[in-house]
Design an enzyme around this catalytic site. Sequence first.
Site, PDB file in Angstrom:
ATOM      1  N   ASP A 155      -5.196-112.588 -38.735  1.00  0.00           N
ATOM      2  CA  ASP A 155      -3.772-112.551 -39.033  1.00  0.00           C
ATOM      3  C   ASP A 155      -3.248-111.191 -38.599  1.00  0.00           C
ATOM      4  OD1 ASP A 155      -1.273-113.330 -40.422  1.00  0.00           O
ATOM      5  OD2 ASP A 155      -2.615-114.685 -41.504  1.00  0.00           O
ATOM      6  N   ASP A 161       2.090-113.126 -37.796  1.00  0.00           N
ATOM      7  CA  ASP A 161       2.945-113.381 -38.952  1.00  0.00           C
ATOM      8  C   ASP A 161       4.424-113.119 -38.614  1.00  0.00           C
ATOM      9  OD1 ASP A 161       2.747-113.758 -41.963  1.00  0.00           O
ATOM     10  OD2 ASP A 161       3.875-111.887 -41.901  1.00  0.00           O
TER      11      ASP A 161
HETATM   12  C1  GLC Z   1       4.483-115.173 -43.600  1.00  0.00           C
HETATM   13  C2  GLC Z   1       3.221-115.381 -44.405  1.00  0.00           C
HETATM   14  C3  GLC Z   1       3.557-115.310 -45.856  1.00  0.00           C
HETATM   15  C4  GLC Z   1       4.102-113.942 -46.146  1.00  0.00           C
HETATM   16  C5  GLC Z   1       5.275-113.598 -45.234  1.00  0.00           C
HETATM   17  C6  GLC Z   1       5.551-112.137 -45.250  1.00  0.00           C
HETATM   18  O1  GLC Z   1       5.384-116.189 -43.752  1.00  0.00           O
HETATM   19  O2  GLC Z   1       2.620-116.594 -44.036  1.00  0.00           O
HETATM   20  O3  GLC Z   1       2.473-115.590 -46.686  1.00  0.00           O
HETATM   21  O4  GLC Z   1       4.525-113.862 -47.478  1.00  0.00           O
HETATM   22  O5  GLC Z   1       5.020-113.921 -43.893  1.00  0.00           O
HETATM   23  O6  GLC Z   1       4.505-111.438 -44.624  1.00  0.00           O
END
Ligand code: GLC
Length: 609
Positions: free
Chosen positions: A119, A227
Amino acid sequence: MIEGCSVSPADPNPDVHPGSVARPDWWKSAVVYQVYPRSFADSDGDGVGDLGGILDHLDYLELLGVDVVWLSPVYRSPMADNGYDISDYHDVDPLFGTLEQLDELIAQLHARDMKLVMDLVVNHTSSAHAWFVESRSSTDNPKRDWYWWRSPRPGHEPGSPGAEPTNWGSAFSGPAWTYDDRTGEYYLHVFTPHQPDLNWENPEVRQAVYAMMRDWLDRGVDGFRMDVINVISKVVGPVGADGRVTLPDGVVGGERDPRWPGVVDTDVFADTPAFVLNGPRVHEFLQEMHRQVFAGRPPGLLKVGETPGCPVEEAVLYTDPSRDELDMVFQFEHVDLDSGPKGKWDIRPMTMLRLKESFGRWQNGLAEVGWNSLYLGNHDQPRCVSRFGSDAPEHREQSAKALATVLHLHRGTPYIYQGDELGMGNPGFTRLEQLRDVESLNHYATAVARGENPADVSRALAYKGRDNARVPMPWDASTGAGFTTGTPWLDLHPLSGSVNAAAQVDDPDSVFSHYRRLIALRHAEPCVAHGTFRMLLANHEQLYCFERSFDDTRLLVVANLSSTADVVPDLSELVAWSSAEPLIASVPGSSPTPTDPLAPWESRVFRLT
Ligand code: GLC
C-alpha cells in the site's frame, strides 16, 4: 481436480509463472488477495494481526491459488486510521513485526510464484511523520511548503468555526483544516487531522515520494496499490499576497457530490470533491512518477490506483497503457449505489438492476482501452454478502458463490478481500462500544450532535461501517478462532465457530473451493482475462447473465442474484448454448444446462468452443 469443475486448481498461471515468459500485462489473468494485517492472523498473542501471522498462512493463500498479495499498510504509524497515517515510510511498525519479516514475506511469496504489492499512502502522511514535525515547527522551515499551510480567514478569530482558510469538509467529518497555534496557521487534511495532506505542487515532495518508492522496489516488492491517488492534485487559484497559491471556497448548502460519499455535512461545508478529486495536475504527476520510479525497470510492476469519484472516462485516461500512468483503478461507483442524497450513511436499497447498469457501463467504457479492478468489498466496505447478496442462513453460502462467480468472470482483475472466500457476512454489531473505526466514531459523534436519532445512526453504522470487514479472520473453531491466543482488538465474528477456514479448505462444496475453481478458471481459460463482454437480459430483475468471447471460445455466466426460486433464463439465444459444457456450477453435484431454472443465488458458467 476439484469436484464440479473441469479445471484443475493446481494449474499455475502461465502469465505470471516465472517458468514461462511473464507477460508485461500478466495482471489481466491474475487474482489479487487483500490482506488487512491487523485482522489477518496474530502470531504473538497481543490481539492484533501481524507479519508473523501472515507468514504462518502462506500455504492457505497458495492453496486458494491467488497470484498477488496486496498488503494494507504495515509501516510505522500512530494508527489513527489503522496505518493509513504513516510516520515512517521506511520501517515496519513494531505492532506488525520487523523489516526482516517483511523481507521474509517477499522472499516466501516469490518462492511460491506470488507477488507482493504494498500500500502506498502518499496523499498524506501522519502528523507524526518527521516531514510534518519539521513543517509545523516554524513558518520558515524548509519543509513548511511540503504541506498545505494557510492563514486564518481574515476577520475571524483564528481557531474559531468559520476561520478556516476554505470551507472544505473532511471525508471523516468536520472541517478539512486544523489550526496550529504554534505558527498561527491552518493545515489541510482531507481525512483526519492526523493525516495532513502533502503538497504535491512542491517538486521536493514529489522527489521524496519517488525516492521512497524506488527503495521499496529495490527491496523486491512488485508494485503498489496507491491510496486515494486521485486526490494528490488540488484545484488551486492564483498566487495570493502571501506568495502562496490560493485555494478556493466552494458553495455551502449545495447538492452533495455523490462522488465523495464520506462528506455529508453539506449544510456546513462546501463540496470538497470538486477541489480535490482528479485535480488538474494528477495525470502529469502520475506520468512523472512513472518516469522517475518505474521506467527502466523490468516491465510488469503493478500500479493500482484507488480512485474515488472517478468516472469511466477518467479511468480510461488513468489506465490507457500508452499514457504510462496506472495499470488499473479502483473505482467507487458501485459501492455508492446504496447511498442516498445525504451521502454514505443515508442508506438506500442496493438493487441488482443498478448494479448491472453500472458494471455493464464500466465494462463497455474500458472495452477498448484501459483496465479495471473488480471488487465487491475491501477494508473500507461492509461485507459483500451482506450488501450485494444475502446473509440469511439459508442463502449466505450460495450468495457468496454467486457474487464471486459474477465478479470473477467480468473483464478486469478480481480482488478478494480476506474472508470473502469464506463467505463471511457482516457481524451484526449491536453496540457502539464494539466499533473502533475513526470514520464511524466521528460520524456517530457529529450526527448525534446534529440531532440525529442515535439508534438510526447506529443502524447505519452496523450496515455500512468499515469495522464490518475488519473483524478478525476466522481460521478455526477454537476460542480465539485461530486468529489470536489473546484478546482480539475487534470482536470475533459470531459465526466464527462454523464459518472458518478449517471447515472449508477440504470441503469441495465450500465457498473457499468455489473461489479456487474461479481462480483456476481464470488461469486456464484465456477468455476470462482477455475476452470481450456482452451483457444479456439487461433488464431482468433477478438474473445476472453475460457472455464473454475470445477467439473461438465463448463463455456464458448465468446467476440468479436473488432469493427467488425457480428463475428461468428465458432468453431465446440461450438455445444455441444447449451443447455448452458446464464449467462451474454452484449447486453441488448439479450438471445444469443454460436454460434450466435457477434456485435462489444459484450460479453457473458454461463454455462453448
Ligand atoms: C483510503 C483507504 C482508507 C483510508 C483513506 C485515507 O480510502 O483505503 O482506509 O482511511 O484512504 O488514507
